[in-house]
Write an enzyme that holds these catalytic residues in place. Structure first.
Site, PDB file in Angstrom:
ATOM      1  N   ARG A 128       0.837  -1.201   0.000  1.00  0.00           N
ATOM      2  CA  ARG A 128       0.000   0.000   0.000  1.00  0.00           C
ATOM      3  C   ARG A 128       0.876   1.257   0.000  1.00  0.00           C
ATOM      4  NH1 ARG A 128      -3.728  -3.292   3.354  1.00  0.00           N
ATOM      5  NH2 ARG A 128      -2.536  -2.751   5.219  1.00  0.00           N
ATOM      6  N   PHE A 186     -11.706  -4.910  -5.319  1.00  0.00           N
ATOM      7  CA  PHE A 186     -11.672  -5.760  -4.129  1.00  0.00           C
ATOM      8  C   PHE A 186     -11.159  -4.929  -2.948  1.00  0.00           C
ATOM      9  CE2 PHE A 186     -10.513  -8.220  -7.931  1.00  0.00           C
ATOM     10  CZ  PHE A 186     -11.575  -9.127  -7.999  1.00  0.00           C
ATOM     11  N   ASP A 228     -16.235  -3.534  -4.171  1.00  0.00           N
ATOM     12  CA  ASP A 228     -16.181  -4.790  -3.431  1.00  0.00           C
ATOM     13  C   ASP A 228     -17.568  -5.428  -3.429  1.00  0.00           C
ATOM     14  OD1 ASP A 228     -13.917  -6.003  -1.373  1.00  0.00           O
ATOM     15  OD2 ASP A 228     -15.947  -6.659  -0.865  1.00  0.00           O
ATOM     16  N   ASP A 286      -6.588  -6.547  -6.023  1.00  0.00           N
ATOM     17  CA  ASP A 286      -6.178  -7.351  -4.859  1.00  0.00           C
ATOM     18  C   ASP A 286      -7.256  -8.399  -4.591  1.00  0.00           C
ATOM     19  OD1 ASP A 286      -4.928  -8.327  -2.624  1.00  0.00           O
ATOM     20  OD2 ASP A 286      -5.501  -6.671  -1.317  1.00  0.00           O
ATOM     21  N   CYS A 309      -2.805 -13.807  -3.951  1.00  0.00           N
ATOM     22  CA  CYS A 309      -2.577 -14.449  -2.657  1.00  0.00           C
ATOM     23  C   CYS A 309      -2.819 -15.955  -2.774  1.00  0.00           C
ATOM     24  CB  CYS A 309      -3.467 -13.835  -1.578  1.00  0.00           C
ATOM     25  SG  CYS A 309      -5.229 -14.074  -1.834  1.00  0.00           S
TER      26      CYS A 309
END
Length: 347
Positions: A209, A225, A247, A294, A334
């Site tokens: 970030r 997201f 989101d 993300d 991730c």
């Protein structure tokens, strides 16, 4: 008390991987389970009967044993657990952040045990059966070592489902009144430690970030997201001209709105599925100077890799089509099974 109740014998040739440093033993590497039930401590032995160490077992899990000690002599007991937890805490004493990871599972030789702190509130995840069996001991130990205002057990992870453990969240000790407010960089964020994702906040993205901020001054930013708004709010505080956060979780966006107000910034938060919204934005001929992707994991299991690759290619292609000339794409994965090399290749 911890007690060794059985043993697992590895198949021929499988011991080399364990001796090289791996802590996980998969079901297909094991020749025989002897008197082992979920949450037991067991000796791990090679095909010749030599002891390799003590592990936490779960015959019904794909990862059937997680190694806790090495060699034939050491035992795993309450004192060793306390010692490893204390060492983990000592490694993070220099960190002055309000929110940080205190115990990092395998990284601290405590496989399946995660402990985060948000100010005076401690949030733990007991991801494997042996820790669930001794959860009172762990809560008491955390209370003694940290003296927090509250201890929350966020035992609702996918890892517990794989272990065949009950899914629940509970306030295990102390008092908790509403969300916890933390500082992350120069912003304040409310964290929902009881109902938020993971343990409430994505600590692992802190450096990323901050890395994005030099690119956003005066720019139009799309934060996909966005969860509870950390990327968006940091971009706003760094001078972004216009920010849209997207989101699918309405509860996350409600907290994102609260966080934006708390930091006196303006962000447009939109509820929707990013995979659906990006094509709509393309049809509207929208363009953005900075786009942040993300997403959640697209490959929770190895068999999901091919589908995840298609998903990442599709998602990133859509985002690239929305970039203005000279724009910046910040893209993340991730997914454990999508290696950095593979991710770079598909990009």
């Amino acid at each position: 008390m911890f007690e060794i109740t059985g043993a697992v014998r590895l198949r021929k040739g499988e011991a080399a991987r364990i001796r090289s440093g791996h802590l996980w033993i998969y079901r297909n590497q094991i020749d025989t389970f002897n008197d082992v039930t979920k949450g037991d401590l067991v000796w791990v032995i090679d095909e010749h009967g030599r002891k390799l160490g003590i592990g936490a077992a779960n015959p019904r899990s794909l990862i059937a044993v997680r190694l806790l000690t090495r060699g034939a002599k050491p035992e795993f007991n309450e004192n060793l657990l306390r010692e490893r937890m204390a060492l983990a805490l000592a490694r993070r004493e220099h960190l002055k952040n309000d929110a940080k990871r205190l115990v990092n599972a395998e990284g601290d030789l405590l496989p399946g045990l995660v402990v985060d702190s948000y100010g005076d509130v401690v949030v733990a995840q007991l991801q494997i059966a042996v820790w669930e069996r001794h959860r009172k001991m762990i809560v008491d130990m955390l209370d003694q070592l940290l003296r927090p205002q509250a201890i929350v057990l966020r035992n609702d992870s996918k890892a517990r489902k794989a272990e065949g453990l009950k899914i629940y969240t509970e306030l295990a000790a102390g008092k908790l009144e509403g969300n916890v407010v933390i500082r992350d960089g120069d912003i304040e964020i409310e964290v929902d430690v009881l109902g938020g994702q993971k343990t409430g906040y994505y600590l692992d993205q802190r450096a990323n970030r901050l890395m994005v901020l030099p690119f956003v001054a005066g720019k139009k930013v799309l934060d996909c997201f966005c969860y509870t708004g950390a990327w968006s709010i940091m971009c706003a505080r760094s001078g972004a001209a216009e920010i849209t956060g997207v989101d699918a979780s309405r509860s996350a966006l409600e907290l994102a709105e609260v966080n934006a107000l708390r930091n006196c910034v303006r962000v447009e938060f939109v509820s929707g599925d990013v995979f659906d919204m990006l094509p709509d934005l393309a049809c509207q001929k929208k363009k953005y100077d900075v786009i942040i992707l993300d997403p959640p994991s697209l490959a929770a299991k190895r068999k999901s890799i091919s589908g995840a690759i298609r998903g990442y290619i599709h998602l990133n292609r859509l985002a690239m089509g929305l970039l203005s000339q000279g724009g910046v794409l910040v893209t993340c994965s991730c997914s454990h099974h999508i290696t950095p090399t593979l991710f770079e290749h598909l990009l």
